[in-house]
Design an enzyme around this catalytic site. Sequence first.
Site, PDB file in Angstrom:
ATOM      1  N   CYS A   2       0.840  -1.185   0.000  1.00  0.00           N
ATOM      2  CA  CYS A   2       0.000   0.000   0.000  1.00  0.00           C
ATOM      3  C   CYS A   2       0.879   1.241   0.000  1.00  0.00           C
ATOM      4  CB  CYS A   2      -0.953   0.081   1.184  1.00  0.00           C
ATOM      5  SG  CYS A   2      -2.108  -1.256   1.286  1.00  0.00           S
ATOM      6  N   ARG A  27       4.156  -0.324  -4.667  1.00  0.00           N
ATOM      7  CA  ARG A  27       3.837  -0.880  -3.345  1.00  0.00           C
ATOM      8  C   ARG A  27       2.527  -1.668  -3.333  1.00  0.00           C
ATOM      9  NH1 ARG A  27       6.766   1.414   0.701  1.00  0.00           N
ATOM     10  NH2 ARG A  27       5.183   0.792   2.167  1.00  0.00           N
ATOM     11  N   TRP A  73      -2.626  -2.791  -1.779  1.00  0.00           N
ATOM     12  CA  TRP A  73      -2.299  -4.218  -1.923  1.00  0.00           C
ATOM     13  C   TRP A  73      -3.170  -4.919  -0.887  1.00  0.00           C
ATOM     14  CZ3 TRP A  73      -0.348  -8.270   1.009  1.00  0.00           C
ATOM     15  CH2 TRP A  73       0.124  -9.371   0.292  1.00  0.00           C
ATOM     16  N   ASN A  99      -2.002   1.828   5.703  1.00  0.00           N
ATOM     17  CA  ASN A  99      -1.073   0.805   5.203  1.00  0.00           C
ATOM     18  C   ASN A  99      -0.724  -0.074   6.394  1.00  0.00           C
ATOM     19  OD1 ASN A  99       1.085  -0.639   4.150  1.00  0.00           O
ATOM     20  ND2 ASN A  99       2.513   1.066   4.317  1.00  0.00           N
ATOM     21  N   GLY A 100      -0.987  -1.372   6.294  1.00  0.00           N
ATOM     22  CA  GLY A 100      -0.671  -2.265   7.416  1.00  0.00           C
ATOM     23  C   GLY A 100      -1.848  -3.163   7.727  1.00  0.00           C
ATOM     24  N   GLU A 484      17.609 -17.825  -7.151  1.00  0.00           N
ATOM     25  CA  GLU A 484      17.210 -16.467  -7.527  1.00  0.00           C
ATOM     26  C   GLU A 484      16.687 -16.438  -8.964  1.00  0.00           C
ATOM     27  OE1 GLU A 484      16.457 -13.857  -6.146  1.00  0.00           O
ATOM     28  OE2 GLU A 484      16.709 -12.248  -7.600  1.00  0.00           O
ATOM     29  N   LYS A 488      12.950 -15.215 -10.025  1.00  0.00           N
ATOM     30  CA  LYS A 488      12.696 -14.148 -11.009  1.00  0.00           C
ATOM     31  C   LYS A 488      11.727 -14.630 -12.075  1.00  0.00           C
ATOM     32  CE  LYS A 488      13.712 -11.375  -9.353  1.00  0.00           C
ATOM     33  NZ  LYS A 488      14.408 -11.107  -8.149  1.00  0.00           N
ATOM     34  N   GLU A 491       8.129 -14.889 -10.733  1.00  0.00           N
ATOM     35  CA  GLU A 491       7.510 -13.586 -10.475  1.00  0.00           C
ATOM     36  C   GLU A 491       7.064 -12.883 -11.745  1.00  0.00           C
ATOM     37  OE1 GLU A 491       9.561 -11.291  -6.908  1.00  0.00           O
ATOM     38  OE2 GLU A 491      11.021 -12.006  -8.344  1.00  0.00           O
ATOM     39  N   HIS A 507      17.830 -36.710  -6.109  1.00  0.00           N
ATOM     40  CA  HIS A 507      17.063 -37.191  -4.955  1.00  0.00           C
ATOM     41  C   HIS A 507      15.560 -36.927  -5.123  1.00  0.00           C
ATOM     42  CE1 HIS A 507      20.738 -38.158  -2.848  1.00  0.00           C
ATOM     43  NE2 HIS A 507      21.217 -36.977  -3.190  1.00  0.00           N
ATOM     44  N   LYS A 606       6.068  -4.385  -3.761  1.00  0.00           N
ATOM     45  CA  LYS A 606       7.502  -4.331  -3.529  1.00  0.00           C
ATOM     46  C   LYS A 606       7.888  -4.369  -2.064  1.00  0.00           C
ATOM     47  CE  LYS A 606      11.682  -2.826  -5.348  1.00  0.00           C
ATOM     48  NZ  LYS A 606      12.053  -4.178  -5.777  1.00  0.00           N
TER      49      LYS A 606
HETATM   50  C1  F6R Z   1      11.863 -10.662  -5.334  1.00  0.00           C
HETATM   51  C2  F6R Z   1      11.624  -9.642  -4.344  1.00  0.00           C
HETATM   52  C3  F6R Z   1      11.228 -10.080  -2.986  1.00  0.00           C
HETATM   53  C4  F6R Z   1      12.016  -9.290  -1.944  1.00  0.00           C
HETATM   54  C5  F6R Z   1      11.514  -9.627  -0.529  1.00  0.00           C
HETATM   55  C6  F6R Z   1      12.336  -8.924   0.524  1.00  0.00           C
HETATM   56  O1  F6R Z   1      12.157 -10.109  -6.579  1.00  0.00           O
HETATM   57  O2  F6R Z   1      11.745  -8.482  -4.606  1.00  0.00           O
HETATM   58  O3  F6R Z   1      11.404 -11.447  -2.820  1.00  0.00           O
HETATM   59  O4  F6R Z   1      13.371  -9.605  -2.078  1.00  0.00           O
HETATM   60  O5  F6R Z   1      10.179  -9.237  -0.417  1.00  0.00           O
HETATM   61  O6  F6R Z   1      12.278  -7.546   0.379  1.00  0.00           O
HETATM   62  P1  F6R Z   1      13.348  -6.597   1.022  1.00  0.00           P
HETATM   63  O7  F6R Z   1      14.664  -6.900   0.411  1.00  0.00           O
HETATM   64  O8  F6R Z   1      12.870  -5.218   0.713  1.00  0.00           O
HETATM   65  O9  F6R Z   1      13.373  -6.878   2.499  1.00  0.00           O
END
Ligand code: F6R
Length: 611
Positions: A2, A27, A73, A99-100, A484, A488, A491, A507, A606
């Site tokens: 949010c 956000r 969000w 927000n929260g 990772e 990616k 996502e 395994h 994010k």
């Molecule tokens: C993946 C991504 C998330 C963040 C996770 C932690 O692309 O962006 O997995 O890495 O939400 O966020 P931060 O680093 O802001 O604590």
Amino acid sequence: MCGIVGYTGPREAYPIIIKGLKRLEYRGYDSTGVALQNSGLKVYKKKGRVAELEDMMIGKDIHAHTGIGHTRWATHGEPSDRNAHPHSSASGKLAMIHNGIIENYAQIKKELSNKGYTFSSDTDTEVLLNFIEEIQKNNQCNLEEAVRIALKRVTGAYVILLIDETHPDTIIAARKGSPLVIGIGKGEHFLGSDATPMLEYTKEVVYVNDYELAIIKPDELILKNLGNEKITPYVQKLDMELAAIEKGGYEHFMLKEINEQPETIYDCLRGRLDITTGTITMAGVEKEMERLIHANRIVIVACGTSWHAGLVAEYIFEELCRIPVEVEYASEFRYRNPVIFPGDVIIAVSQSGETADTLVAIEKAKDQGALIFGVVNVVGSSIARASQAGAYTHAGPEIGVASTKAFTAQLAVLTMVALKLAKQKNTISEERYLHLVNELHAIPEKVAIVLESAPLIKALAEKYKDAEDFLYLGRGYNFPVALEGALKLKEISYIHAEGYPAAEMKHGPIALVDENLPVVFVATRDSFHEKVVSNMQEIKARKGKVIAVINEGDTDTAAICDDVMTVPEANEIVAPMLSTIPLQLLAYYIGLAKGYDVDKPRNLAKSVTVE
Ligand code: F6R
């Protein structure tokens, strides 16, 4: 999670709020809305993106000098017009954005329902707002006092902004656990979940702390604690330029941020790594050097991509510093009653610095006497402030929802910390130390070389975009890179992808392999290379498609792959900063080829400020 924006002052509030919401859309972006003081309180809200709200507002009277806006969000209640913020109170005199999460909202809702309140949304926010109004009515107090009383009762995390029809130029704000920045202009104030909505208007900002309440008028900012005592606002200078949050000619922020990595890694090393003297200067490490080198163990807590950076760091710290390292999902660590000794060092890794799970985890560890060292990108964020020492990653604002440049900057910082500790502890030879310092220094240039292969990776994306599943495999330092890469892809392209240590495949996951399964190997030349090549042969023997990230000129490995993406040679400790780049590009181009919004993937946000 949010985005919230507010303005009070002589300018037109609506355009400032809309522009701010667009910047905060990373956000959350399932619904959006504004409340304006325009001869009475007017609330407009809608399911969908900010642009859709803008369309709806065409032809409406948007004149106002005070207003608040929200991009959501969803937590409580599906994305819909009625669950969108702002919410209006029962009397219609108050409007609020939040927000929260209010954890005890169900209990409060029950109490209000018993008093005859009805609710037009499924949100915890509407409950809190009516609770505040009810307190105001019962106690015959002003709004500020009612907010204070209400917040003492609620549990959970929040930033709230409230406006009141009877005080049209005032915004009341409060925070616990979610971020809030107030920008100070001349006779005007700006509010935001981060500083980006106010960048072109002011560089003077106040980061509001937990349990603080602000009463904001055009020419006055009063900050108080929940005990009604005044606090002197600590005004800081913003070190961020408008260009850093714009696309700069790229089609997407994600592509811009991938391409910025030579520069962001360089910025991260700049002023710290000096190859002429072989020194690494990091004030945050020097300040706590004794505790760091005598750590019984290091526990790295993080989430998502930052957790993957922590996994790479585990290999590096154990190898170079000979300190045992554990890497924890912050969300598990915080609830597990973990054993923490005063001699432990907790490294919190976070791009946003606002991730609720990571923040609570470190607070818990701090209470038990551990030293908290933050590796954070956003300056002044909650995790940065909760850390006793740390190092910023200096990657600049990361706006694409999927983390890219923050990851490589985290790796650069963590590698420098490990090298510095290893040197101080004498667990590394001078020769190896200097070699690694030089290897690290060479990374930005090598990243630039990797980026040149973007057209080739785009072609690979076209070839593999219709696969239903992917497997990503790697060993050693490249195992977290495989994780990772898989994250990616999930996502951005919504393709199911799993990351595994390459040896673990036999395994279980090898059962998935057939001629339709692309298997991405991270197979740069390192101590495990031959073993990874054997794992590739095992996939080929079962007709799987092998795509690999390999070193330039490695024709032997290329010969057994269906397709390759190449990176320059580098020491295995710094190689993840290179091998991860083709995987970021692959995810980006597959997402693009499938026609998805790569900057705002579905269901994601994010900055995850809820648990
Ligand atoms: C993946 C991504 C998330 C963040 C996770 C932690 O692309 O962006 O997995 O890495 O939400 O966020 P931060 O680093 O802001 O604590």
